[in-house]
Scaffold this motif. Sequence first.
Motif, mmCIF file in Angstrom:
data_model
loop_
_atom_site.group_PDB
_atom_site.id
_atom_site.type_symbol
_atom_site.label_atom_id
_atom_site.label_comp_id
_atom_site.label_asym_id
_atom_site.label_seq_id
_atom_site.Cartn_x
_atom_site.Cartn_y
_atom_site.Cartn_z
ATOM 1 N N ILE A 121 0.879 -1.178 0.000
ATOM 2 C CA ILE A 121 0.000 0.000 0.000
ATOM 3 C C ILE A 121 0.917 1.229 0.000
ATOM 4 O O ILE A 121 1.843 1.322 0.802
ATOM 5 C CB ILE A 121 -0.930 0.004 1.223
ATOM 6 C CG1 ILE A 121 -1.836 -1.243 1.183
ATOM 7 C CG2 ILE A 121 -1.775 1.280 1.253
ATOM 8 C CD1 ILE A 121 -2.860 -1.319 2.285
ATOM 9 N N LEU A 122 0.653 2.177 -0.922
ATOM 10 C CA LEU A 122 1.554 3.316 -1.128
ATOM 11 C C LEU A 122 1.281 4.478 -0.149
ATOM 12 O O LEU A 122 0.406 4.380 0.714
ATOM 13 C CB LEU A 122 1.463 3.795 -2.574
ATOM 14 C CG LEU A 122 1.817 2.774 -3.664
ATOM 15 C CD1 LEU A 122 1.921 3.454 -5.021
ATOM 16 C CD2 LEU A 122 3.112 2.038 -3.381
ATOM 17 N N SER A 123 2.020 5.565 -0.357
ATOM 18 C CA SER A 123 2.078 6.634 0.657
ATOM 19 C C SER A 123 0.743 7.296 0.989
ATOM 20 O O SER A 123 0.405 7.437 2.171
ATOM 21 C CB SER A 123 3.069 7.705 0.204
ATOM 22 O OG SER A 123 2.700 8.222 -1.061
ATOM 23 N N ILE A 125 3.419 6.081 6.981
ATOM 24 C CA ILE A 125 3.512 4.687 7.413
ATOM 25 C C ILE A 125 4.105 3.836 6.277
ATOM 26 O O ILE A 125 4.819 2.860 6.526
ATOM 27 C CB ILE A 125 2.146 4.165 7.917
ATOM 28 C CG1 ILE A 125 2.336 2.950 8.807
ATOM 29 C CG2 ILE A 125 1.186 3.887 6.808
ATOM 30 C CD1 ILE A 125 3.029 3.229 10.098
ATOM 31 N N TYR A 126 3.848 4.240 5.043
ATOM 32 C CA TYR A 126 4.447 3.558 3.887
ATOM 33 C C TYR A 126 5.975 3.674 3.949
ATOM 34 O O TYR A 126 6.700 2.681 3.823
ATOM 35 C CB TYR A 126 3.895 4.206 2.611
ATOM 36 C CG TYR A 126 4.589 3.846 1.316
ATOM 37 C CD1 TYR A 126 4.545 2.550 0.810
ATOM 38 C CD2 TYR A 126 5.258 4.830 0.578
ATOM 39 C CE1 TYR A 126 5.171 2.249 -0.403
ATOM 40 C CE2 TYR A 126 5.865 4.530 -0.631
ATOM 41 C CZ TYR A 126 5.822 3.242 -1.115
ATOM 42 O OH TYR A 126 6.431 2.947 -2.303
ATOM 43 N N GLY A 127 6.465 4.901 4.189
ATOM 44 C CA GLY A 127 7.911 5.124 4.275
ATOM 45 C C GLY A 127 8.529 4.376 5.445
ATOM 46 O O GLY A 127 9.616 3.790 5.319
ATOM 47 N N PHE A 155 12.761 3.364 -5.313
ATOM 48 C CA PHE A 155 12.167 3.953 -6.507
ATOM 49 C C PHE A 155 11.707 5.387 -6.262
ATOM 50 O O PHE A 155 11.068 5.686 -5.256
ATOM 51 C CB PHE A 155 10.947 3.136 -6.952
ATOM 52 C CG PHE A 155 11.277 1.874 -7.702
ATOM 53 C CD1 PHE A 155 12.271 1.852 -8.674
ATOM 54 C CD2 PHE A 155 10.576 0.707 -7.460
ATOM 55 C CE1 PHE A 155 12.567 0.683 -9.380
ATOM 56 C CE2 PHE A 155 10.865 -0.465 -8.148
ATOM 57 C CZ PHE A 155 11.864 -0.473 -9.110
ATOM 58 N N PRO A 156 12.004 6.258 -7.236
ATOM 59 C CA PRO A 156 11.351 7.576 -7.273
ATOM 60 C C PRO A 156 9.898 7.371 -7.746
ATOM 61 O O PRO A 156 9.473 6.229 -7.952
ATOM 62 C CB PRO A 156 12.158 8.323 -8.331
ATOM 63 C CG PRO A 156 13.341 7.467 -8.655
ATOM 64 C CD PRO A 156 12.964 6.060 -8.309
ATOM 65 N N GLY A 157 9.149 8.454 -7.985
ATOM 66 C CA GLY A 157 7.817 8.320 -8.589
ATOM 67 C C GLY A 157 7.948 7.731 -9.981
ATOM 68 O O GLY A 157 8.794 8.177 -10.763
ATOM 69 N N VAL A 158 7.131 6.726 -10.292
ATOM 70 C CA VAL A 158 7.252 6.038 -11.583
ATOM 71 C C VAL A 158 6.175 6.558 -12.544
ATOM 72 O O VAL A 158 4.988 6.569 -12.207
ATOM 73 C CB VAL A 158 7.132 4.505 -11.398
ATOM 74 C CG1 VAL A 158 7.142 3.800 -12.750
ATOM 75 C CG2 VAL A 158 8.262 3.989 -10.514
ATOM 76 N N GLY A 216 -2.780 5.335 -5.350
ATOM 77 C CA GLY A 216 -2.570 5.608 -3.931
ATOM 78 C C GLY A 216 -1.245 6.247 -3.582
ATOM 79 O O GLY A 216 -0.887 6.313 -2.410
ATOM 80 N N GLY A 217 -0.512 6.750 -4.575
ATOM 81 C CA GLY A 217 0.783 7.377 -4.290
ATOM 82 C C GLY A 217 0.704 8.900 -4.305
ATOM 83 O O GLY A 217 -0.303 9.474 -4.756
ATOM 84 N N THR A 218 1.780 9.535 -3.850
ATOM 85 C CA THR A 218 1.863 11.001 -3.835
ATOM 86 C C THR A 218 2.398 11.513 -5.172
ATOM 87 O O THR A 218 2.119 12.636 -5.570
ATOM 88 C CB THR A 218 2.782 11.439 -2.664
ATOM 89 O OG1 THR A 218 2.232 10.890 -1.473
ATOM 90 C CG2 THR A 218 2.875 12.941 -2.540
ATOM 91 N N SER A 268 7.879 16.304 2.786
ATOM 92 C CA SER A 268 8.776 15.548 3.684
ATOM 93 C C SER A 268 9.824 14.751 2.896
ATOM 94 O O SER A 268 10.765 14.234 3.472
ATOM 95 C CB SER A 268 7.956 14.606 4.573
ATOM 96 O OG SER A 268 7.545 13.457 3.847
ATOM 97 N N TRP A 269 9.631 14.614 1.582
ATOM 98 C CA TRP A 269 10.570 13.831 0.768
ATOM 99 C C TRP A 269 11.668 14.728 0.210
ATOM 100 O O TRP A 269 11.582 15.943 0.242
ATOM 101 C CB TRP A 269 9.818 13.126 -0.378
ATOM 102 C CG TRP A 269 8.903 12.047 0.107
ATOM 103 C CD1 TRP A 269 8.831 11.555 1.382
ATOM 104 C CD2 TRP A 269 7.912 11.352 -0.650
ATOM 105 N NE1 TRP A 269 7.849 10.587 1.452
ATOM 106 C CE2 TRP A 269 7.277 10.436 0.223
ATOM 107 C CE3 TRP A 269 7.494 11.393 -1.977
ATOM 108 C CZ2 TRP A 269 6.259 9.583 -0.196
ATOM 109 C CZ3 TRP A 269 6.480 10.547 -2.402
ATOM 110 C CH2 TRP A 269 5.872 9.649 -1.515
ATOM 111 N N THR A 270 12.682 14.079 -0.364
ATOM 112 C CA THR A 270 13.798 14.855 -0.894
ATOM 113 C C THR A 270 13.546 15.198 -2.369
ATOM 114 O O THR A 270 12.624 14.659 -2.996
ATOM 115 C CB THR A 270 15.122 14.095 -0.706
ATOM 116 O OG1 THR A 270 15.052 12.880 -1.423
ATOM 117 C CG2 THR A 270 15.369 13.787 0.759
HETATM 118 C C1 AKB Z 1 4.251 7.067 -3.799
HETATM 119 O O1 AKB Z 1 4.057 8.204 -4.240
HETATM 120 O O2 AKB Z 1 3.804 6.665 -2.710
HETATM 121 C C2 AKB Z 1 5.125 6.133 -4.595
HETATM 122 C C3 AKB Z 1 6.544 6.179 -4.157
HETATM 123 C C4 AKB Z 1 7.339 7.405 -4.382
HETATM 124 O O3 AKB Z 1 7.043 5.229 -3.632
HETATM 125 N N1 AKB Z 1 5.012 6.422 -5.988
#
Ligand code: AKB
Length: 319
Positions: free
Chosen positions: A76-78, A140-142, A168-171, A180-182, A276-278
Amino acid sequence: MRKDRILVIGANGQIGTVLTAALREHYGNNNVIASDIRANNDDNSPFELLNILDGERLSEIVKTKKITQIYHLAAILSASGEKNPRKTWDINMNGLFNVLDVAKDHAIDKVFFPSSIAVFGKTTPKYDTPQHTILDATTIYGISKDAGESWCQYYFLKHGVDVRSLRFPGVISYQSMPGGGTTDYAVDIFHKAVQGQNFECFLEKDTMLPMIYMPDTIRATCELMDAPAEKIKIRTSYNLAAMSFTPQEIADEIKQHIPNFKISYKPDFRQAIADSWTATIDDSEARKDWGWKEAFDISKMTKDMIIQLGKKYQKKQMI
Ligand code: AKB
């Protein structure tokens, strides 16, 4: 040497769909078993229904199908993860334990575990994020990916399980949709643009995030998995980079092909996750250890996405 027999878990997802097809090209259709919690009625290729929390069923598939490699993509993604943190922890962690245990018990040759830029957090260096740095995940994903990376390394060190991983970065893909991702906005934006629609972005215009195009994602995965074991020096997860851009930059790139395209911004709860991400990643370890190099930058990827989605929507109109 035994014959390679591959199990892809989460094969109906964004990466799973394309990776399964690529692995079938390489290993032969019948040597790649797709599995997912949802049935796939698209073709007659080998498929098994699998809930990753069902360790016995996983073990039975591995035994009966004589599996030698596992690609474990179910998670389950972020953004979705924040709606149900306990369920996300359960699926992301216990799913991984089932995979690592089956790999140990059945002497699986190799396992692939995707990690993510979501392992980084507010106190991680934002630009040129190093391989070895502070992991300070707030989703919680991270958190589950951070813990997962360490468990992968633990099974390698304690049990000799050859598990390999990429952050992985955003794909970005035209073949399949993310869920379900950011970073999902960076796929949606193309679908809207190609259909002549405007796009409302859930992130601010200047939010820079690392991204990668699907062909590079698949190639990175296959090159990592094909590399001789002694070249894999990092047993948590490798930083991986291809490009970084903001919503405004990708919109400007799209406008070069579709001049009437318009974007507006309405940030929601995903803005805090993205913040919160780089922004950019130092992946020199991957380049040094197993020769990683991306083929697509933002302009090459944008051009290809627009061509491929254009064909897709044209075909739909003809049906
Ligand atoms: C997300 O956005 O949750 C994913 C990821 C960066 O792992 N695409």
